[in-house]
Motif scaffolding. Structure first.
Motif, PDB file in Angstrom:
ATOM      1  N   THR A  51      11.121  39.843  25.483  1.00  0.00           N
ATOM      2  CA  THR A  51      11.906  39.746  24.260  1.00  0.00           C
ATOM      3  C   THR A  51      12.997  41.044  24.000  1.00  0.00           C
ATOM      4  N   LYS A  52      12.775  42.046  24.881  1.00  0.00           N
ATOM      5  CA  LYS A  52      13.880  43.100  24.761  1.00  0.00           C
ATOM      6  C   LYS A  52      14.869  43.051  25.723  1.00  0.00           C
ATOM      7  N   VAL A  53      14.970  41.812  26.217  1.00  0.00           N
ATOM      8  CA  VAL A  53      16.149  41.684  27.275  1.00  0.00           C
ATOM      9  C   VAL A  53      17.204  41.003  26.517  1.00  0.00           C
ATOM     10  N   THR A  54      18.288  41.783  25.980  1.00  0.00           N
ATOM     11  CA  THR A  54      19.368  41.201  25.169  1.00  0.00           C
ATOM     12  C   THR A  54      20.598  41.524  26.333  1.00  0.00           C
ATOM     13  N   ALA A  55      21.703  41.130  25.941  1.00  0.00           N
ATOM     14  CA  ALA A  55      22.879  41.295  26.496  1.00  0.00           C
ATOM     15  C   ALA A  55      23.247  42.688  26.504  1.00  0.00           C
ATOM     16  N   PRO A  56      23.105  43.512  25.619  1.00  0.00           N
ATOM     17  CA  PRO A  56      23.416  44.991  25.854  1.00  0.00           C
ATOM     18  C   PRO A  56      22.563  45.667  26.700  1.00  0.00           C
ATOM     19  N   TRP A  57      21.018  45.064  26.941  1.00  0.00           N
ATOM     20  CA  TRP A  57      20.033  45.669  27.752  1.00  0.00           C
ATOM     21  C   TRP A  57      20.478  45.292  29.082  1.00  0.00           C
ATOM     22  N   SER A  84      17.833  33.738  36.584  1.00  0.00           N
ATOM     23  CA  SER A  84      16.941  32.749  37.055  1.00  0.00           C
ATOM     24  C   SER A  84      15.437  33.053  36.529  1.00  0.00           C
ATOM     25  N   ILE A  85      15.134  34.236  36.679  1.00  0.00           N
ATOM     26  CA  ILE A  85      13.746  34.407  36.265  1.00  0.00           C
ATOM     27  C   ILE A  85      13.702  34.247  34.742  1.00  0.00           C
ATOM     28  N   LEU A  86      14.744  34.638  33.905  1.00  0.00           N
ATOM     29  CA  LEU A  86      14.715  34.450  32.517  1.00  0.00           C
ATOM     30  C   LEU A  86      14.779  32.763  32.247  1.00  0.00           C
ATOM     31  N   ALA A  87      15.495  32.127  33.187  1.00  0.00           N
ATOM     32  CA  ALA A  87      15.649  30.702  32.894  1.00  0.00           C
ATOM     33  C   ALA A  87      14.330  29.841  33.222  1.00  0.00           C
ATOM     34  N   ASP A  88      13.511  30.617  34.325  1.00  0.00           N
ATOM     35  CA  ASP A  88      12.270  30.063  34.614  1.00  0.00           C
ATOM     36  C   ASP A  88      11.296  30.455  33.377  1.00  0.00           C
ATOM     37  N   ALA A  89      11.395  31.505  32.724  1.00  0.00           N
ATOM     38  CA  ALA A  89      10.362  31.929  31.687  1.00  0.00           C
ATOM     39  C   ALA A  89      10.663  30.860  30.294  1.00  0.00           C
ATOM     40  N   VAL A  96      12.745  32.911  24.295  1.00  0.00           N
ATOM     41  CA  VAL A  96      13.659  31.947  23.606  1.00  0.00           C
ATOM     42  C   VAL A  96      15.114  31.688  24.208  1.00  0.00           C
ATOM     43  N   ARG A  97      15.687  33.213  24.437  1.00  0.00           N
ATOM     44  CA  ARG A  97      16.941  33.408  24.882  1.00  0.00           C
ATOM     45  C   ARG A  97      17.079  33.877  26.085  1.00  0.00           C
ATOM     46  N   ASN A  98      18.087  33.592  26.925  1.00  0.00           N
ATOM     47  CA  ASN A  98      18.486  34.026  28.109  1.00  0.00           C
ATOM     48  C   ASN A  98      19.487  34.881  28.064  1.00  0.00           C
ATOM     49  N   ALA A  99      19.483  36.276  28.083  1.00  0.00           N
ATOM     50  CA  ALA A  99      20.519  37.217  27.910  1.00  0.00           C
ATOM     51  C   ALA A  99      21.565  37.220  29.227  1.00  0.00           C
ATOM     52  N   VAL A 100      21.267  36.958  30.141  1.00  0.00           N
ATOM     53  CA  VAL A 100      22.013  36.828  31.378  1.00  0.00           C
ATOM     54  C   VAL A 100      23.045  35.769  31.081  1.00  0.00           C
ATOM     55  N   HIS A 101      22.623  34.625  30.719  1.00  0.00           N
ATOM     56  CA  HIS A 101      23.548  33.327  30.666  1.00  0.00           C
ATOM     57  C   HIS A 101      24.542  33.660  29.370  1.00  0.00           C
TER      58      HIS A 101
END
Length: 344
Positions: A51-57, A84-89, A96-101
């Motif tokens: 949940t802490k993984v945002t675009a700025p992070w 890819s890890i976030l997409a799998d999660a 809910v969100r994939n900050a990398v994408h």
């Protein structure tokens, strides 16, 4: 989603690895996943909750990688793995969100400039010159000579050469069929893409070399064209070190290194580090004009011979090697044709 309801990047990474195993990914792909997770992602973000993984992070994470000596290319690959890890999660309902994408979409406008910044392959630096290729051919001896000659004049990948069977070679018709590959662990499988399955014509030098080699080729239960002396799939390092590297040094295509031998003499290294140099030369040979000793093939034909997944890959890699047209002459001819039509 509350922090307590989610997991850390490290925990999500372990689930990502399980997903890869369940999907039957190749061992080399799984090794890369583990390396990215263990060496790059866990040390600089493993304990962070999803949940802490945002675009700025993500940008901050990339900065940490850069500050700790990771190259731009490695940062890009690791970021893709993180996405890819976030997409799998996401698929598991853990985030809910994939900050990398999201970051990738926000930066989509910079893709063109990034492509322009990529260095083009250079003759004599990344691609052997015709003279250097002749020297390699002349210096090639022993059991690796047939391999080197075949790779020079077909452009096949080293994995495709390791998996090549005699059933895939038609010496009467002068054709080589790429139908399988063998990875660095000796696992045989299909080419990575449908386009990788292809037929490559063989010039006389390859046909004659393989006819001779077939008589002395080690017996192989797998009917391999280039097996090791025990008849099994050859190790990539043997092909590289004992084959390509030794041949280059014998041909005088070497550079001095900082290392010295027991007598204090500088140790020589090959000018071209991998088989991709031979593949690049083959592509350039296909592209070059006939008057320059090439085959002068169309871009579509080059794509087919190289086994590229799309024509765009061909242009991105070798587009600058295609002969440029004489625009001034073409414009003059078009102008004359235009006025000739008007005059009638």
């Amino acid at each position: 989603m509350a922090d307590s309801a989610t997991i850390t990047i490290e925990e999500a990474g372990k689930l990502w690895l399980k997903s890869g195993d369940a999907a039957g990914l190749e061992r080399t792909s799984m090794d890369q996943r583990r390396q990215h997770l263990e060496l790059h992602i866990k040390p600089f973000g493993g304990t962070v909750k999803l949940t802490k993984v945002t675009a700025p992070w993500v940008r901050s994470f990339q900065d940490k990688l850069r500050d700790n000596g990771r190259s731009p290319a490695m940062i890009k690959r690791v970021t893709v793995s993180l996405g890819s890890i976030l997409a799998d999660a996401q698929g598991r309902g853990l985030v809910v969100r994939n900050a990398v994408h999201e970051l990738s979409k926000a930066r989509s406008g910079t893709k063109v400039s990034e492509k322009r910044a990529k260095a083009k392959l250079r003759i004599g630096v990344d691609i052997p010159t015709n003279e250097e290729t002749r020297k390699i051919l002349e210096a090639a001896t022993g059991r690796y000579r047939p391999l080197i000659i075949t790779m020079i004049f077909t452009g096949i990948r080293s994995s495709e050469a390791r998996g090549l069977r005699w059933d895939d070679v038609d010496l009467k018709k002068g054709q080589l069929h790429v139908r399988q590959r063998a990875d660095r662990y000796g696992k045989v499988g299909m080419p990575k893409s449908e386009a990788g399955q292809r037929t490559v014509p063989l010039p006389p030098i390859v046909v004659n070399t393989l006819k001779e080699w077939k008589l002395g080729c080690p017996a192989s239960e797998l009917e391999l064209v280039f097996p090791n002396q025990a008849g099994n799939i050859e190790f990539h390092n043997n092909m590289l070190h004992r084959g390509l590297w030794e041949t280059q040094i014998a041909a005088g295509l070497s550079v001095t290194t900082d290392k010295k031998d027991e007598d204090g003499n500088p140790i020589l290294a090959p000018k071209y580090s991998g088989f991709h140099a031979l593949r690049h030369w083959y592509a350039s040979w296909c592209i070059n004009r006939k008057v320059d000793g090439g085959l002068e093939l169309t871009a579509k034909a080059v794509q087919a011979r190289m086994g590229h997944s799309s024509i765009q890959v061909t242009f991105d890699t070798y587009g600058h090697l295609f002969p440029s047209t004489d625009e001034a002459a073409e414009m003059e001819a078009a102008e004359k044709a235009l006025f000739a039509v008007n005059a009638t």
